[in-house]
Write an enzyme that holds these catalytic residues in place. Structure first.
Site, PDB file in Angstrom:
ATOM      1  N   TYR A 261      43.718  39.550  57.348  1.00  0.00           N
ATOM      2  CA  TYR A 261      43.883  39.142  55.958  1.00  0.00           C
ATOM      3  C   TYR A 261      43.111  37.866  55.673  1.00  0.00           C
ATOM      4  CZ  TYR A 261      45.819  37.708  51.520  1.00  0.00           C
ATOM      5  OH  TYR A 261      45.936  37.333  50.207  1.00  0.00           O
TER       6      TYR A 261
ATOM      7  N   LYS B 175      43.216  42.791  42.878  1.00  0.00           N
ATOM      8  CA  LYS B 175      44.161  43.308  41.890  1.00  0.00           C
ATOM      9  C   LYS B 175      43.628  43.398  40.472  1.00  0.00           C
ATOM     10  CE  LYS B 175      47.546  41.379  44.735  1.00  0.00           C
ATOM     11  NZ  LYS B 175      46.346  41.181  45.511  1.00  0.00           N
TER      12      LYS B 175
ATOM     13  N   GLU C   8      32.004  55.482  21.390  1.00  0.00           N
ATOM     14  CA  GLU C   8      31.082  54.437  21.853  1.00  0.00           C
ATOM     15  C   GLU C   8      31.770  53.505  22.839  1.00  0.00           C
ATOM     16  OE1 GLU C   8      28.123  53.707  18.099  1.00  0.00           O
ATOM     17  OE2 GLU C   8      30.187  53.141  17.855  1.00  0.00           O
TER      18      GLU C   8
ATOM     19  N   ASN D  15      51.324  39.607  53.820  1.00  0.00           N
ATOM     20  CA  ASN D  15      50.128  40.427  54.040  1.00  0.00           C
ATOM     21  C   ASN D  15      50.444  41.918  54.060  1.00  0.00           C
ATOM     22  OD1 ASN D  15      49.043  37.922  54.221  1.00  0.00           O
ATOM     23  ND2 ASN D  15      48.605  37.994  56.421  1.00  0.00           N
TER      24      ASN D  15
ATOM     25  N   HIS E 283      16.358  68.101  28.586  1.00  0.00           N
ATOM     26  CA  HIS E 283      15.539  67.002  28.043  1.00  0.00           C
ATOM     27  C   HIS E 283      15.856  66.746  26.568  1.00  0.00           C
ATOM     28  CE1 HIS E 283      13.041  67.714  31.662  1.00  0.00           C
ATOM     29  NE2 HIS E 283      13.218  68.992  31.356  1.00  0.00           N
TER      30      HIS E 283
ATOM     31  N   SER F 227      32.652  50.211   8.345  1.00  0.00           N
ATOM     32  CA  SER F 227      31.809  49.033   8.436  1.00  0.00           C
ATOM     33  C   SER F 227      32.314  47.986   7.461  1.00  0.00           C
ATOM     34  CB  SER F 227      30.367  49.406   8.089  1.00  0.00           C
ATOM     35  OG  SER F 227      29.633  48.255   7.708  1.00  0.00           O
TER      36      SER F 227
ATOM     37  N   LYS G  27      30.050  53.965   5.645  1.00  0.00           N
ATOM     38  CA  LYS G  27      30.038  54.236   7.079  1.00  0.00           C
ATOM     39  C   LYS G  27      31.344  54.782   7.628  1.00  0.00           C
ATOM     40  CE  LYS G  27      27.081  52.542   9.729  1.00  0.00           C
ATOM     41  NZ  LYS G  27      26.102  53.247  10.530  1.00  0.00           N
TER      42      LYS G  27
HETATM   43  N1  ARG Z   1      48.917  36.805  46.609  1.00  0.00           N
HETATM   44  C1  ARG Z   1      48.405  37.279  47.862  1.00  0.00           C
HETATM   45  C2  ARG Z   1      47.454  38.461  47.606  1.00  0.00           C
HETATM   46  O1  ARG Z   1      47.472  38.975  46.559  1.00  0.00           O
HETATM   47  C3  ARG Z   1      49.511  37.731  48.733  1.00  0.00           C
HETATM   48  C4  ARG Z   1      49.280  37.568  50.177  1.00  0.00           C
HETATM   49  C5  ARG Z   1      49.128  36.154  50.521  1.00  0.00           C
HETATM   50  N2  ARG Z   1      49.127  35.944  51.933  1.00  0.00           N
HETATM   51  C6  ARG Z   1      48.785  34.795  52.458  1.00  0.00           C
HETATM   52  N3  ARG Z   1      48.861  34.680  53.703  1.00  0.00           N
HETATM   53  N4  ARG Z   1      48.389  33.789  51.708  1.00  0.00           N
HETATM   54  O2  ARG Z   1      46.698  38.846  48.452  1.00  0.00           O
END
Ligand code: ARG
Length: 459
Positions: free
Chosen positions: A318, A326, A291, A111, A157, A278, A284
């Site tokens: 946690y 992520k 874009e 954690n 505008h 295109s 084109k």
């Molecule tokens: N892979 C977990 C995350 O990205 C890591 C921490 C996991 N901790 C746990 N107590 N399961 O958050």
């Protein structure tokens, strides 16, 4: 089931689907460098504090160095059964150096470990983005310098409003990117806070030295509350928010480039290298890069919304939900960096077409406000002057003419105070030059602003 690092408590095996569903290894392996760096600092700290022996720390650090090299050389076998990068590295460490490897996780939890890894990653990513933003600003400033003095219609505008210098328009974007830099720079103070030593949530029974670890990692601060340290993701939310705002700025600039590049405007030509063709229409040349940058705002804003929702109902501390931080973060970093770099290239290769800008200046009564200002200088109250010029514009429009193309007699029919000097007054160069108010588009103001920016960027 003791082949899992947490296997001691378990009798039954993990369902295959569960393993796949819970694993983050396929994306968090991207954190391997940060994970190893954090582990090295942790092992050294444990030795300094007498929790493990110096020789043990050395063996751990040596093993981690080898693992780093293995991953970098593509020789590391990522075992999907090992949940995440933290477990993958630790398991390999024990495989390499034996029992001592099993001491690394003393006084630590995944954690606080994962929170550290992400903070290390983001600190680097922000530095990279800051450098890319500086390059983008340089490209914009060079473009402004190259075309200094060139006048274009300014819009409100998307209707002709008042003439401005192209450089002034470009420098408006520079202000946005400068604020983006400032926001990102300022956020580093909250990213570079080391959570290591919080352990699972409550701290640890071992005499850890979070300050020492932070120092080794180049983080100026450590966490103050162990429970917050493992569950805080504000720093990611902040980044996603800053990245979304940055993308909005890039999107607005993209939109302008797309409009300016279309044949009806033709103010600019996007370089071949930044356009695509295109598959059916041979003629084109499409501004796809612009874009796509405009389109990718959706991803980044979506990542921000997604993570806000992920975090919103979480009880301390946690929860596995946090693993969902992520992918949106990585995607936002890649998208923002890619977009900034491509915009830089597009600006560097951009051709302006002065003849088209000049043609656009011909219509749309860009000097109407200045005729009103002229009358104000003759003592006419502004509201009255506004009305008089409005009537003159309506008349001129009917004649298919601009204000300066009417005769003095015609103009005087609407505004009796008009004199022969009005025609010179209405010339667009003079209209621009008169806007000397602070932050205005007069060349001397824009010159000073541009010089300031050039100085800031080392140009
Ligand atoms: N892979 C977990 C995350 O990205 C890591 C921490 C996991 N901790 C746990 N107590 N399961 O958050």
């Amino acid at each position: 089931m003791s082949d899992k690092p947490w296997g001691g408590r378990f009798e039954g095996a993990t369902e295959k689907n569960v393993e796949e569903f819970t694993s983050s290894l396929h994306f968090d392996r991207r954190l391997y460098r940060q994970d190893i760096r954090g582990s090295m600092a942790h092992a050294r700290m444990l030795a300094r504090q007498g929790v493990i022996r110096a020789a043990e720390a050395e063996a751990i650090v040596g093993g981690l160095e080898e693992i780093l090299a293995e991953i970098e050389a593509g020789r590391f076998a990522f075992d999907p059964a090992l949940e995440d990068i933290h477990m993958a590295v630790e398991a390999r460490l024990t495989e390499k150096i034996g029992e001592t490897g099993r001491k690394l996780h003393t006084a630590r939890s995944r954690n606080d470990q994962v929170a550290l890894d992400v903070r290390l990653f983001l600190a680097e990513a922000v530095e990279e983005l800051l450098a890319a933003l500086a390059d983008l600003r340089r490209a914009g400033a060079r473009l402004a310098r190259r075309h200094f003095g060139l006048i274009m219609p300014g819009y409100t505008h998307l209707q002709h409003a008042q003439p401005v210098l192209v450089a002034h328009h470009l420098l408006a974007y520079d202000e946005m990117f400068r604020r983006d830099q400032a926001r990102l720079k300022e956020s580093l103070a909250r990213i570079k806070v080391s959570p290591l030593g919080a352990a699972a949530l409550a701290g640890t029974t071992f005499p850890v030295d979070p300050e020492g670890v932070a120092r080794e990692l180049g983080f100026p601060q450590v966490f103050r509350n162990s429970m917050d340290a493992v569950s805080d993701r504000d720093f990611i939310l902040e980044f996603l928010s800053h990245a979304a705002i940055l993308m909005v700025h890039l999107s607005r600039l993209s939109e302008e480039l797309i409009i300016w590049n279309c044949p009806e405007f033709g103010f600019v030509e996007i370089a071949d290298a930044y356009a695509t063709g295109s598959s059916i229409m041979p003629q084109k040349k499409n501004p796809d890069v612009a874009e796509l940058i405009r389109g990718k705002v959706g991803r980044v804003a979506g990542s921000l919304m997604g993570l806000l929702m992920t975090v919103k109902g979480l009880p301390l501390t946690y929860n596995r939900d946090l693993q969902e931080d992520k992918e949106p973060l990585f995607d936002a970093v890649d998208t923002a960096l890619g977009s900034v770099r491509l915009m830089t290239g597009m600006l560097e290769g951009l051709t302006l077409r002065p003849e088209r800008l000049a043609a656009a200046l011909k219509g749309g009564f860009l000097n109407a406000t200045d005729m009103a200002d002229y009358l104000v200088n003759q003592g006419v109250p502004f509201r009255t002057a506004h009305e008089q010029v409005g009537r003159a514009v309506r008349y001129a429009e009917f004649q298919g003419k601009e204000l300066q193309e009417l005769t003095l007699e015609e103009l005087q029919r609407f505004a009796s105070q008009a004199g022969p000097d009005l025609f010179d007054w209405l010339k667009l160069e003079n209209v621009v030059a008169r806007r000397r108010s602070p932050g205005g588009t007069a060349p001397e103001r824009v010159e000073a602003a541009l010089r300031k920016v050039e100085k800031e960027l080392g140009l």
